[in-house]
Every structure is written in structure tokens, then in C-alpha cells.
Design an enzyme around this catalytic site. Structure first.
Site, PDB file in Angstrom:
ATOM      1  N   LYS A  76       0.882  -1.186   0.000  1.00  0.00           N
ATOM      2  CA  LYS A  76       0.000   0.000   0.000  1.00  0.00           C
ATOM      3  C   LYS A  76       0.911   1.225   0.000  1.00  0.00           C
ATOM      4  O   LYS A  76       1.433   1.620   1.031  1.00  0.00           O
ATOM      5  CB  LYS A  76      -0.851  -0.064   1.259  1.00  0.00           C
ATOM      6  CG  LYS A  76      -2.096   0.787   1.362  1.00  0.00           C
ATOM      7  CD  LYS A  76      -2.040   2.183   0.891  1.00  0.00           C
ATOM      8  CE  LYS A  76      -2.223   3.282   1.885  1.00  0.00           C
ATOM      9  NZ  LYS A  76      -1.900   4.581   1.278  1.00  0.00           N
ATOM     10  N   GLU A  84       9.208   1.404  11.081  1.00  0.00           N
ATOM     11  CA  GLU A  84      10.290   2.385  10.922  1.00  0.00           C
ATOM     12  C   GLU A  84       9.621   3.743  10.967  1.00  0.00           C
ATOM     13  O   GLU A  84       8.913   4.108  10.030  1.00  0.00           O
ATOM     14  CB  GLU A  84      10.993   2.192   9.576  1.00  0.00           C
ATOM     15  CG  GLU A  84      11.729   0.892   9.439  1.00  0.00           C
ATOM     16  CD  GLU A  84      12.837   0.772  10.436  1.00  0.00           C
ATOM     17  OE1 GLU A  84      13.463   1.791  10.774  1.00  0.00           O
ATOM     18  OE2 GLU A  84      13.067  -0.346  10.906  1.00  0.00           O
ATOM     19  N   CYS A  94      13.716  10.596   7.492  1.00  0.00           N
ATOM     20  CA  CYS A  94      13.603  10.220   8.899  1.00  0.00           C
ATOM     21  C   CYS A  94      14.958  10.361   9.591  1.00  0.00           C
ATOM     22  O   CYS A  94      15.029  10.650  10.772  1.00  0.00           O
ATOM     23  CB  CYS A  94      13.098   8.793   9.024  1.00  0.00           C
ATOM     24  SG  CYS A  94      14.016   7.651   8.005  1.00  0.00           S
ATOM     25  N   GLU A 111       9.421  16.302  15.119  1.00  0.00           N
ATOM     26  CA  GLU A 111       9.914  16.130  13.755  1.00  0.00           C
ATOM     27  C   GLU A 111       9.199  17.096  12.813  1.00  0.00           C
ATOM     28  O   GLU A 111       7.977  17.063  12.678  1.00  0.00           O
ATOM     29  CB  GLU A 111       9.645  14.690  13.320  1.00  0.00           C
ATOM     30  CG  GLU A 111      10.259  14.357  11.997  1.00  0.00           C
ATOM     31  CD  GLU A 111      10.027  12.903  11.612  1.00  0.00           C
ATOM     32  OE1 GLU A 111       8.894  12.438  11.767  1.00  0.00           O
ATOM     33  OE2 GLU A 111      10.981  12.258  11.162  1.00  0.00           O
TER      34      GLU A 111
HETATM   35  P1  NDP Z   1       2.193   8.555   7.174  1.00  0.00           P
HETATM   36  O1  NDP Z   1       2.319   7.799   8.423  1.00  0.00           O
HETATM   37  O2  NDP Z   1       1.168   9.611   7.080  1.00  0.00           O
HETATM   38  O3  NDP Z   1       1.915   7.591   5.942  1.00  0.00           O
HETATM   39  C1  NDP Z   1       2.693   6.454   5.667  1.00  0.00           C
HETATM   40  C2  NDP Z   1       1.822   5.402   5.008  1.00  0.00           C
HETATM   41  O4  NDP Z   1       0.855   4.963   5.949  1.00  0.00           O
HETATM   42  C3  NDP Z   1       1.044   5.919   3.800  1.00  0.00           C
HETATM   43  O5  NDP Z   1       0.948   4.907   2.841  1.00  0.00           O
HETATM   44  C4  NDP Z   1      -0.320   6.227   4.407  1.00  0.00           C
HETATM   45  O6  NDP Z   1      -1.381   6.221   3.476  1.00  0.00           O
HETATM   46  C5  NDP Z   1      -0.453   5.067   5.378  1.00  0.00           C
HETATM   47  N1  NDP Z   1      -1.408   5.310   6.454  1.00  0.00           N
HETATM   48  C6  NDP Z   1      -1.834   6.487   6.955  1.00  0.00           C
HETATM   49  N2  NDP Z   1      -2.731   6.279   7.948  1.00  0.00           N
HETATM   50  C7  NDP Z   1      -2.879   4.931   8.065  1.00  0.00           C
HETATM   51  C8  NDP Z   1      -3.677   4.102   8.903  1.00  0.00           C
HETATM   52  N3  NDP Z   1      -4.496   4.611   9.827  1.00  0.00           N
HETATM   53  N4  NDP Z   1      -3.561   2.763   8.760  1.00  0.00           N
HETATM   54  C9  NDP Z   1      -2.735   2.224   7.836  1.00  0.00           C
HETATM   55  N5  NDP Z   1      -1.983   2.966   6.999  1.00  0.00           N
HETATM   56  C10 NDP Z   1      -2.036   4.316   7.114  1.00  0.00           C
HETATM   57  O7  NDP Z   1       3.641   9.093   6.908  1.00  0.00           O
HETATM   58  P2  NDP Z   1       4.136   9.979   5.719  1.00  0.00           P
HETATM   59  O8  NDP Z   1       3.795   9.369   4.401  1.00  0.00           O
HETATM   60  O9  NDP Z   1       3.675  11.352   6.003  1.00  0.00           O
HETATM   61  O10 NDP Z   1       5.728   9.829   5.842  1.00  0.00           O
HETATM   62  C11 NDP Z   1       6.491  10.665   6.605  1.00  0.00           C
HETATM   63  C12 NDP Z   1       6.839  10.032   7.923  1.00  0.00           C
HETATM   64  O11 NDP Z   1       7.511   8.798   7.718  1.00  0.00           O
HETATM   65  C13 NDP Z   1       7.777  10.876   8.709  1.00  0.00           C
HETATM   66  O12 NDP Z   1       7.319  11.023  10.018  1.00  0.00           O
HETATM   67  C14 NDP Z   1       9.093  10.101   8.702  1.00  0.00           C
HETATM   68  O13 NDP Z   1       9.900  10.303   9.781  1.00  0.00           O
HETATM   69  C15 NDP Z   1       8.658   8.709   8.559  1.00  0.00           C
HETATM   70  N6  NDP Z   1       9.681   7.922   7.887  1.00  0.00           N
HETATM   71  C16 NDP Z   1      10.452   7.070   8.622  1.00  0.00           C
HETATM   72  C17 NDP Z   1      11.464   6.360   8.051  1.00  0.00           C
HETATM   73  C18 NDP Z   1      12.318   5.421   8.854  1.00  0.00           C
HETATM   74  O14 NDP Z   1      13.057   4.634   8.274  1.00  0.00           O
HETATM   75  N7  NDP Z   1      12.276   5.437  10.167  1.00  0.00           N
HETATM   76  C19 NDP Z   1      11.739   6.472   6.606  1.00  0.00           C
HETATM   77  C20 NDP Z   1      10.868   7.380   5.931  1.00  0.00           C
HETATM   78  C21 NDP Z   1       9.872   8.068   6.564  1.00  0.00           C
HETATM   79  P3  NDP Z   1      -1.925   7.619   2.876  1.00  0.00           P
HETATM   80  O15 NDP Z   1      -0.798   8.207   2.121  1.00  0.00           O
HETATM   81  O16 NDP Z   1      -3.044   7.189   2.036  1.00  0.00           O
HETATM   82  O17 NDP Z   1      -2.342   8.455   4.040  1.00  0.00           O
END
Ligand code: NDP
Length: 501
Positions: free
Chosen positions: A174, A249, A283, A384
Site C-alpha cells: 500500500k 520504521e 527520517c 519532527e
Molecule cells: P504517514 O504515516 O502519514 O503515511 C505512511 C503510510 O501509511 C502511507 O501509505 C499512508 O497512506 C499510510 N497510512 C496512513 N494512515 C494509516 C492508517 N491509519 N492505517 C494504515 N496505513 C495508514 O507518513 P508519511 O507518508 O507522512 O511519511 C512521513 C513520515 O515517515 C515521517 O514522520 C518520517 O519520519 C517517517 N519515515 C520514517 C522512516 C524510517 O526509516 N524510520 C523512513 C521514511 C519516513 P496515505 O498516504 O493514504 O495516508
């Protein structure tokens, strides 16, 4: 008309049943790049069922057969490198120098790396005495659900798909709603490369519906998620109802620690890279700078001067270093952080305003922004931002630097800049994070494990360790003497061995 993309379910590229779509917007100019299917629980159900049916057959394939398909994927990705890099840039704004030279390179190499290490995994034999033999065998989990973010849209998806499939699992992916297009293109390549139907499935749609349906689906054995810490908590809570494991992550608030003896030129170079690469949407970004008081003024002067030279603008220009942030709502959120930081009394050293040039006027850009003299407990130093906005503070002793760095709910990574490697190692051991770099920041390679602790999550990506996230160890015990050897031995055959206890 914008191109319409298809999801991949059971080896077929298809629309959603409702035929609804989601627009993907280029954050550099607000124009529509393409349309992705807006799936519902129905497609999640179809994809999970296809993956579930394909799982036993795929688990029986040999690692060599899987590797052959992986190498075909790598070759196809290289063939489409230029075109896909442009698409990646258009859908989330990452500068073309990054999407072409980092993302597309890592995408292909990840398939090759996993094709290699995945063929070398072994179990173990265990010392249980002369009367038996015991061994561990590594087995797939079944269907895994992979939920990915937008900041490295394809790289993050591939870094989960490759170990998952190489370990004999099938997957439902997804991708993020604002940038799903390259992952959907990957579905097309998967068909061309010859993955059997159902092994890899990709569904797009909102996290709140499609993402949650995937987490809850009874055919899905494990979720692997990268994204925001709050989303991670929501997914963990949902999955706990079925005691379903979740690898996470999550976010980071990573310290960049400069000791008095640091070599200033490479330190500034690392500070610019760590804070502003990918517009700070990493991140692992260095978003908190802890500078020894004796070199603070020198660092500030050079850091601000260097950040001023970053070229902000059209991400499709190879000279651009800072593109837009991924979408309008994210830009607005970052700007609110900046306003609150100004109000908090932190000293604005650079940026703090929306860039306004012909190249940036129609997009969602944030100028590189630096605040000095920040309170380590302030929002800017604790939360963040996920944009090109960083905060600086002073420290007096290495112990104080470690204490400030550890005073965070996150624990992803940190860097220490010093010529005194012994001092650096002492501090590296004390920092509560998953990765510490000495004289480097944001060096993330396949060979090294990546993942944090605390609210940054608790699982590993990359390296051979990632294979543990996608397999289970089964213990198999073989009796070698043919007679049971329990304390009750013989009792059920007329004797009474309990006397001997
Ligand atoms: P989100 O958590 O908003 O979204 C990540 C994914 O989760 C998307 O596909 C999103 O779908 C989906 N999602 C959102 N809500 C739900 C839910 N309730 N249940 C299941 N899936 C859900 O993060 P971002 O895309 O905004 O990414 C940025 C964040 O990711 C930052 O905080 C960053 O730090 C973290 N990150 C961490 C990394 C690591 O290795 N530790 C690497 C990269 C990023 P949709 O887009 O449809 O909302």
C-alpha cells in the site's frame, strides 16, 4: 489528460471496482501528474486472497528461481531509469539529481543485493547432547502487508518487497496516496519480469480505509510499516487485536553533535547534507545541531553561509538541490512550525519565509531555515518537522551533549563530529539510537542495518538482519536413539521410573 495508472492484483493490472481515482499533484507547480485508483476494502480483500493462494507455491520455489526474477527486475529498472526518475521527481518533488542518482540506483541494486544475500541464509544446528539432533529452519510468514511513505516512494517499497519475497512470502503493498505512481509502475514490471500471479500485489487508496483494511485482514500475517510515529501507534493498536506482528520504521529527531576538535570544513558539508538533502524530508535528517560552545559562532557563520548557497527551485533541473516539499498540507504544516519557533524566542538565522521566485511561485517550497540559540526542550528541538528547518543549540561537555541528545522520544540516529575517535566511540555507546555515524551523516547502505529505538520504531531494514523481519525460525528436534527420554520413561510400559526422581 493525465495518465491513469492501474493497481496489481493477482497478476492483473486493474482499476478499482468503483472506478474512482485520486489525483497525484506535482508539488513543484500544482499540476496533475497522473491518477491512481482509489481502492476500497474490496480490492484489499481481493489482493490478500490472491496473495494467500499464491503463498504455498511461492514458498516452494528455490531461492535461485526467485533470484532470477529479481535480476530481471533490476535490469528492467535500469532500462527505465531516466523515465522513472522524472516520474518520481514529478510526483513528490525530489530533485532529479537525487531521484536519478540515488533512488533509481538503489532501486535496481536492492533487487540484486537481496537476490544475493537471500540465497545465503541458513538455519543452525543446536547442541542438545548425543541422543538427539536439533536444528532451526527458516520459514516464510505467509502474506505480508507493506505500507510505505512518500519521501522515498519507490526505494522504501522495494526495500520491503525484496526481503519479503526473497524469504518466500507473498505481499500486498500500500503506497502513499500523494506519490503512488512509481510503485504502480513497479507492478507493470513485476508482470513483465515473470512474478507468478498473486506473489506481488499493489493497492492504492487512503491509509484510513485501505491501509487499515490491510492491517486488519485475517490473511495478512505481518505488517511492515514506514511512516509517521502517530500512524505507527495506530497500526500497532489495530494489529494487537489479532496479536499480529508489526515492524515499524518511524520518525526521528536526530542529533548532529560537533565537538571542539571537529574538522570544520567536512563538518559543514555533512551538516548541510544531513539537514537539507531531500528538503529535510528524511527520517534520518540531522534536525538538531548540538555545537560545543567554543566553536558555536564559527559553526553558525559557516553553516548559514553554506545553506544560503543551496539552489532552491525546479526539481527537474539537475542543478537544483532543494525542491518543493511533497504536498501543500505538508508545506503549510512546516510553515506553522516555523512561526511557532519564531514566537518561542529562537534566533532566526536564515530563511523563515516562503521563497518567491518565478520557479517557486506555483509550488509548495520552503526555504532552508536555520534557528540558533534554541532551547533543547522547545518544540523545534523535540518534534519532527520533516522539512528543511533545523535548530542549533550549545553544549559545554560531551556528557551534556549526550544528555541533550538522549532527551528525546525518538531514537533513530545521530552523528558525532570529532578527530578524537576514542571520545566519539565512548559517546556512540551512550547514545540511545539505532545508528551512530562518526564524521558522517545520512550514510545509509544495504550492508548496514537501519532502524531505531523508542518512538522511532524497533525493527531493521537493510543488511542481512532484515531477513529476520520476514521469516520465522522453526525448531525441529530429532531423537537419535529411538526411545523416549522423559522423567516418566517406562511408566506407561510397566516400569515405574518415577521412583528414580
Ligand atoms: P504517514 O504515516 O502519514 O503515511 C505512511 C503510510 O501509511 C502511507 O501509505 C499512508 O497512506 C499510510 N497510512 C496512513 N494512515 C494509516 C492508517 N491509519 N492505517 C494504515 N496505513 C495508514 O507518513 P508519511 O507518508 O507522512 O511519511 C512521513 C513520515 O515517515 C515521517 O514522520 C518520517 O519520519 C517517517 N519515515 C520514517 C522512516 C524510517 O526509516 N524510520 C523512513 C521514511 C519516513 P496515505 O498516504 O493514504 O495516508
Amino acid at each position: 489528460m493525465a495518465a491513469e495508472y492501474r493497481v496489481l492484483i493477482n497478476g492483473e493490472l486493474c482499476e478499482s471496482a468503483t472506478r474512482e481515482t485520486m489525483d497525484v499533484i506535482n508539488p513543484a507547480n500544482g499540476r496533475i501528474v497522473g491518477q491512481a485508483p482509489k481502492c476500497t476494502e474490496l480490492e484489499v480483500d481481493r489482493a490478500a486472497e490472491a496473495a494467500w493462494k499464491a503463498a504455498p507455491g511461492w514458498a516452494e520455489t528455490s531461492p535461485t528461481e526467485r533470484a532470477e526474477i529479481f535480476f530481471r527486475m533490476a535490469n528492467l529498472l535500469r532500462k527505465h531509469r531516466q523515465e522513472w526518475a522524472r516520474l518520481e521527481t514529478m510526483q513528490y518533488g525530489g530533485p532529479i539529481f537525487k531521484t536519478l542518482n540515488f533512488d533509481m540506483r538503489f532501486d535496481a541494486e536492492h533487487f540484486e543485493f537481496m537476490a544475493g544475500v537471500g540465497r545465503a541464509v541458513t538455519g543452525a544446528t543446536l547442541p542438545v547432547g548425543p541422543q538427539a539432533m536439533s536444528m532451526t529452519i527458516r520459514q516464510p510468514l505467509g502474506v505480508v502487508g507493506l505500507i510505505t511513505p512518500w519521501n522515498f516512494p519507490l526505494v522504501t517499497a522495494i526495500s520491503k518487497i525484496t526481503p519479503a519475497l526473497m524469504m518466500g512470502n507473498t505481499a500486498v503493498v500500500k503506497p502513499p496516496s500523494c506519490a503512488p505512481l512509481t510503485v504502480l509502475k513497479l507492478g507493470e514490471l513485476a508482470v513483465e519480469a515473470g512474478f507468478p500471479p498473486g506473489v506481488l500485489n499493489i493497492v492504492t487508496g487512503l491509509g484510513s480505509s485501505v491501509g487499515e483494511a490491510l492491517v486488519r485482514h485475517p490473511y495478512v500475517s505481518k505488517i511492515n510499516f514506514t511512516g509517521d510515529s502517530e500512524t505507527g501507534k495506530r497500526i500497532l493498536a489495530l494489529a494487537s487485536a489479532a496479536v499480529k506482528p508489526v515492524a515499524c520504521e518511524l520518525g526521528g529527531k536526530n542529533a548532529f553533535i560537533v565537538l571542539p576538535d571537529a574538522d570544520m570544513e567536512p563538518t559543514i558539508e555533512g551538516a548541510i547534507w544531513g539537514g537539507f538533502f531531500n528538503s529535510g524530508q528524511n527520517c534520518g535528517a540531522s534536525s538538531r545541531y548540538l555545537i560545543h560552545e567554543s566553536v558555536y559562532d564559527q559553526f553558525v557563520e559557516k553553516f548559514v553561509a553554506a545553506a544560503r548557497m543551496l539552489r532552491v527551485g525546479d526539481p527537474s533541473n539537475p542543478e537544483t538541490m532543494i525542491g518543493p516539499v511533497a504536498y501543500k498540507g505538508h508545506r503549510d504544516n512546516i510553515e506553522r512550525f516555523v512561526e511557532r519557533a519564531k514566537e518561542s524566542g529562537a534566533r532566526l538565522l536564515l530563511g523563515g519565509e516562503r521563497p518567491n521566485t518565478p520557479e517557486t511561485r506555483d509550488g509548495y517550497f520552503v526555504a532552508p531555515t536555520i534557528f540558533g540559540d534554541c532551547d533543547p526542550k522547545s518544540e523545534l528541538m523535540q518534534e519532527e518537522v520533516f522539512g528543511p528547518v533545523v535548530g542549533l543549540t550549545k553544549f559545554r561537555t560531551p556528557e551534556e551533549a549526550v544528555q541533550i541528545a538522549n532527551d528525546s522520544r525518538f531514537g533513530l540516529c545521530a552523528s558525532i563530529w570529532t578527530r578524537d575517535i576514542r571520545q566519539g566511540l565512548v559517546m556512540a555507546k551512550q547514545l540511545k539510537v539505532g545508528t551512530v555515524w562518526l564524521n558522517q551523516h545520512l550514510s545509509i547502505v544495504f550492508e548496514c542495518p537501519w532502524g531505531g529505538c523508542k518512538e522511532s520504531g524497533h525493527s531493521k531494514e537493510n543488511s542481512i538482519m532484515v531477513l529476520d523481519e520476514y521469516s520465522m525460525m522453526k525448531n525441529v528436534w530429532i531423537d537419535l536413539v529411538g526411545t523416549p527420554s522423559t522423567p516418566w520413561q517406562g511408566r506407561f510400559q510397566g516400569g515405574n521410573r518415577l521412583d528414580a526422581l
